[in-house]
Design an enzyme around this catalytic site. Sequence first.
Site, PDB file in Angstrom:
ATOM      1  N   GLY A   1     -13.474  -3.177  -0.402  1.00  0.00           N
ATOM      2  CA  GLY A   1     -14.824  -2.675  -0.141  1.00  0.00           C
ATOM      3  C   GLY A   1     -15.206  -1.549  -1.079  1.00  0.00           C
ATOM      4  O   GLY A   1     -16.316  -1.519  -1.622  1.00  0.00           O
TER       5      GLY A   1
ATOM      6  N   LYS B   1     -20.101 -14.996   0.980  1.00  0.00           N
ATOM      7  CA  LYS B   1     -21.504 -14.635   1.197  1.00  0.00           C
ATOM      8  C   LYS B   1     -22.166 -13.927   0.032  1.00  0.00           C
ATOM      9  O   LYS B   1     -21.616 -12.991  -0.531  1.00  0.00           O
ATOM     10  CB  LYS B   1     -21.577 -13.686   2.396  1.00  0.00           C
ATOM     11  CG  LYS B   1     -21.248 -14.337   3.715  1.00  0.00           C
ATOM     12  CD  LYS B   1     -21.632 -13.353   4.780  1.00  0.00           C
ATOM     13  CE  LYS B   1     -21.176 -13.726   6.160  1.00  0.00           C
ATOM     14  NZ  LYS B   1     -21.131 -12.505   6.974  1.00  0.00           N
TER      15      LYS B   1
ATOM     16  N   ARG C   1       0.827  -1.222   0.000  1.00  0.00           N
ATOM     17  CA  ARG C   1       0.000   0.000   0.000  1.00  0.00           C
ATOM     18  C   ARG C   1       0.853   1.261   0.000  1.00  0.00           C
ATOM     19  O   ARG C   1       0.447   2.274  -0.565  1.00  0.00           O
ATOM     20  CB  ARG C   1      -0.933   0.008   1.200  1.00  0.00           C
ATOM     21  CG  ARG C   1      -2.052  -0.981   1.007  1.00  0.00           C
ATOM     22  CD  ARG C   1      -3.160  -0.742   1.993  1.00  0.00           C
ATOM     23  NE  ARG C   1      -4.351  -1.429   1.564  1.00  0.00           N
ATOM     24  CZ  ARG C   1      -5.156  -2.115   2.381  1.00  0.00           C
ATOM     25  NH1 ARG C   1      -4.897  -2.173   3.663  1.00  0.00           N
ATOM     26  NH2 ARG C   1      -6.226  -2.702   1.900  1.00  0.00           N
TER      27      ARG C   1
ATOM     28  N   GLY D   1      -9.101  -8.751  -1.264  1.00  0.00           N
ATOM     29  CA  GLY D   1      -7.833  -9.310  -0.800  1.00  0.00           C
ATOM     30  C   GLY D   1      -7.566 -10.732  -1.262  1.00  0.00           C
ATOM     31  O   GLY D   1      -6.445 -11.064  -1.646  1.00  0.00           O
TER      32      GLY D   1
HETATM   33  P1  AMP Z   1     -15.367 -13.065   0.928  1.00  0.00           P
HETATM   34  O1  AMP Z   1     -14.722 -12.371   2.073  1.00  0.00           O
HETATM   35  O2  AMP Z   1     -16.858 -13.007   0.938  1.00  0.00           O
HETATM   36  O3  AMP Z   1     -14.764 -12.712  -0.407  1.00  0.00           O
HETATM   37  O4  AMP Z   1     -15.070 -14.620   1.155  1.00  0.00           O
HETATM   38  C1  AMP Z   1     -13.799 -15.153   1.136  1.00  0.00           C
HETATM   39  C2  AMP Z   1     -13.796 -16.475   1.839  1.00  0.00           C
HETATM   40  O5  AMP Z   1     -14.718 -17.357   1.242  1.00  0.00           O
HETATM   41  C3  AMP Z   1     -12.458 -17.166   1.790  1.00  0.00           C
HETATM   42  O6  AMP Z   1     -11.920 -17.195   3.083  1.00  0.00           O
HETATM   43  C4  AMP Z   1     -12.795 -18.574   1.289  1.00  0.00           C
HETATM   44  O7  AMP Z   1     -12.156 -19.578   2.043  1.00  0.00           O
HETATM   45  C5  AMP Z   1     -14.274 -18.661   1.492  1.00  0.00           C
HETATM   46  N1  AMP Z   1     -14.898 -19.637   0.587  1.00  0.00           N
HETATM   47  C6  AMP Z   1     -14.877 -19.606  -0.752  1.00  0.00           C
HETATM   48  N2  AMP Z   1     -15.523 -20.665  -1.240  1.00  0.00           N
HETATM   49  C7  AMP Z   1     -15.945 -21.398  -0.196  1.00  0.00           C
HETATM   50  C8  AMP Z   1     -16.677 -22.606  -0.068  1.00  0.00           C
HETATM   51  N3  AMP Z   1     -17.097 -23.282  -1.130  1.00  0.00           N
HETATM   52  N4  AMP Z   1     -16.956 -23.031   1.181  1.00  0.00           N
HETATM   53  C9  AMP Z   1     -16.537 -22.355   2.257  1.00  0.00           C
HETATM   54  N5  AMP Z   1     -15.850 -21.199   2.207  1.00  0.00           N
HETATM   55  C10 AMP Z   1     -15.547 -20.736   0.981  1.00  0.00           C
END
Ligand code: AMP
Length: 397
Positions: free
Chosen positions: A377, A199, A36, A354
């Site tokens: 974000g 999510k 950064r 990230g």
């Molecule tokens: P986000 O912060 O919403 O971008 O989510 C990132 C996280 O989603 C990472 O830590 C991944 O390990 C998790 N992730 C991605 N795919 C899966 C999955 N199929 N099952 C569980 N966790 C997941």
Amino acid sequence: MQKLSIRDLDMAAKRVFVRVDFNVPLEGGRVSDDTRIRETLPTLRLAIERRARLVLASHLGRPKGKVDPKYSLAPVAVKLGEMLGKPVAFASDCVGADAEAKSKALRNGEVLLLENVRYHPEEEANDPEFSKQLAALCDQIFVCDAFGSAHRAHASVVGITKYVRQAAAGLLMEKEIAYLGKAISNPERPFVAVLGGAKVSDKIEVVQNLMKLADAMLIGGAMAYTFLKSQGRPVGKSLVENDKLDLARSLLSEAQSRKFRLLLPVDHVLAESPDSTATKVTDIAGTPDGWMGLDVGPKTIDEFSREIAKARTIVWNGPLGMFEKPAFAQGTLAIAKAVAAATTGGATSIIGGGDSVAAVEQAGVAKQISHISTGGGASLEFLAGEKLPGVEALNNA
Ligand code: AMP
């Protein structure tokens, strides 16, 4: 949306307040990743070349409005000094007597870093009095280079702009706005969006907005399972947001009625738990009870890679599996390589968040990506079609 640029400013012998994003990881009192800081160097070097007197401000972590030495920017001043090859002065507070005296002592081309702005609750409250005190440290010139904070209406990002004569974008900020802005306003087509991560709830607005703008959307990661379950497909123990099933169903039917290409995984890599390395690959239809989908499977990788290869603009945010674990990293790494290959073939690729950034680095293809956004974000809000307060507050060119 042309904003005033730092390149348009006359900064000689003037104190210029630059809001940067030096929210870097620290280990044992030292900066452990200087990405950064490095990203902001072009802006700082330009200002130094033009003989500005630089007053830099940033937040670091979440000290919750209180002084907490754990979140001090002092180690960053040391690191920045090394990187610029000149000493960087440090003020023990971002407002008050020490900051005022040190800002006034600056000579042309010298640099002062202020202590963490989030030591004061007024920063996140966007307090006018505090904003005025920050503005008093410069000669009416403000530059924002903190794209990663542009979605926050905080005092050092937004409030301060009311108390200066000029509020301009730094070079990093300009680059972020140029890439993301082009993707959502005038993309070269086909425009393919790739979304993953944990999510759906974090990305609903992004899905909705990109459905209007893109030509196709590829959804993987845990968020895919909420969509799959809403269609009545078997998902075993995979991560699902049960309170978002109706929403997922309505997004899918909207896509269908608009004939929008929204692709979900057709197969996946499963395990009985994320800690197990005993995995198997099945089609979605063959998902066994008691197993979790933790990565996209080979057929999905093929299908997604073919879509990516056809694209001229690619926006990617979020891993396609639990890529932190090698057993479930193949999908995300394969997509990283597909995006890099498409870029080498002439497409524009923009990556944010990230995890996706870590994935292109791990796959060894980061250099081939057109633009790696520094703001996870902020880039998501931009892609969701929201106006970023930190960009809006800058003067128009
Ligand atoms: P986000 O912060 O919403 O971008 O989510 C990132 C996280 O989603 C990472 O830590 C991944 O390990 C998790 N992730 C991605 N795919 C899966 C999955 N199929 N099952 C569980 N966790 C997941």
